[in-house]
Design a protein around this motif. Structure first.
Motif, PDB file in Angstrom:
ATOM      1  N   GLN A   8      12.065  -4.371  -7.033  1.00  0.00           N
ATOM      2  CA  GLN A   8      11.739  -3.015  -6.595  1.00  0.00           C
ATOM      3  C   GLN A   8      12.427  -1.983  -7.496  1.00  0.00           C
ATOM      4  O   GLN A   8      13.588  -2.157  -7.873  1.00  0.00           O
ATOM      5  N   SER A  48       4.741   4.729  -1.768  1.00  0.00           N
ATOM      6  CA  SER A  48       6.061   4.173  -1.459  1.00  0.00           C
ATOM      7  C   SER A  48       6.151   2.682  -1.789  1.00  0.00           C
ATOM      8  O   SER A  48       7.240   2.151  -1.970  1.00  0.00           O
ATOM      9  N   PHE A  49       5.008   2.020  -1.895  1.00  0.00           N
ATOM     10  CA  PHE A  49       5.003   0.586  -2.240  1.00  0.00           C
ATOM     11  C   PHE A  49       4.481   0.397  -3.659  1.00  0.00           C
ATOM     12  O   PHE A  49       3.841   1.286  -4.226  1.00  0.00           O
ATOM     13  N   VAL A 105       1.488  -7.238  -4.175  1.00  0.00           N
ATOM     14  CA  VAL A 105       1.934  -6.194  -3.254  1.00  0.00           C
ATOM     15  C   VAL A 105       0.723  -5.455  -2.687  1.00  0.00           C
ATOM     16  O   VAL A 105       0.649  -5.188  -1.483  1.00  0.00           O
ATOM     17  N   CYS A 106      -0.233  -5.134  -3.537  1.00  0.00           N
ATOM     18  CA  CYS A 106      -1.444  -4.433  -3.084  1.00  0.00           C
ATOM     19  C   CYS A 106      -2.181  -5.229  -2.021  1.00  0.00           C
ATOM     20  O   CYS A 106      -2.616  -4.666  -1.001  1.00  0.00           O
ATOM     21  N   LYS A 108      -0.952  -7.417   0.019  1.00  0.00           N
ATOM     22  CA  LYS A 108      -0.133  -7.394   1.235  1.00  0.00           C
ATOM     23  C   LYS A 108      -0.267  -6.059   1.969  1.00  0.00           C
ATOM     24  O   LYS A 108      -0.243  -6.005   3.194  1.00  0.00           O
ATOM     25  N   GLU A 109      -0.433  -4.971   1.211  1.00  0.00           N
ATOM     26  CA  GLU A 109      -0.500  -3.626   1.788  1.00  0.00           C
ATOM     27  C   GLU A 109      -1.913  -3.216   2.216  1.00  0.00           C
ATOM     28  O   GLU A 109      -2.115  -2.093   2.653  1.00  0.00           O
TER      29      GLU A 109
END
Length: 160
Positions: A8, A48-49, A105-106, A108-109
């Motif tokens: 991160q 934010s992610f 990440v995408c 997961k989001e």
């Protein structure tokens, strides 16, 4: 060279992230921006992610961040990706490590489409995105000026 550690991006990374961004700006083929912003401006424009850095032996070699495509709720699952690698580290899989991780990440989001706007002269970025199955949607001709010259961008996207 050792493999990259992707983690991160945190506030304390900003100086190095900004330095890499400046190198991209100076290349003339990475962004329409002509000056690197301060932390507050950059931070407010990113989601934010999906803010990641890649480190090699403790030094940040590249970064990736996501921006919203639109403020409208109907488009909440569409993001734009920006990825920058220090030229001293290019060709070592940094871009691939960052893009692969941010795509996870995408997913997961709940993101369903990742877009990238790339100058047609930026062969390395085009190849990187194609490697991860981004497809060319089209070429946006003379979309904006950079240093007084009209520039095109290749619009690429990946459906998740």
């Amino acid at each position: 060279m050792k493999s990259a550690l992707v983690r991160q991006l945190v506030r304390n990374d900003w100086e190095r992230v900004r330095d890499i961004y400046k190198i991209g700006i100076e290349s003339g083929n990475a962004t329409f921006e002509t000056n690197a912003p301060d932390w507050e401006y950059w931070n407010n424009g990113k989601l934010s992610f999906g803010r990641l850095v890649a480190e090699i032996e403790g030094k940040i070699a590249g970064w990736v961040a996501l921006s919203p495509y639109s403020s409208r709720q109907v488009y909440s699952g569409i993001v734009e990706v920006g990825i920058y690698v220090d030229p001293d580290f290019q060709g070592n899989g940094i871009g691939s490590a960052l893009l692969e991780t941010v795509l996870r990440v995408c997913e997961k989001e709940g993101v369903w489409t990742v877009q990238a706007s790339i100058f047609p002269e930026n062969d390395a970025s085009l190849a990187l995105h194609q490697k991860f199955d981004f497809r060319v949607v089209g070429r946006r001709e003379k979309i904006a000026q950079l240093n007084g010259k009209w520039r095109d961008v290749v619009l690429m996207e990946k459906r998740l």
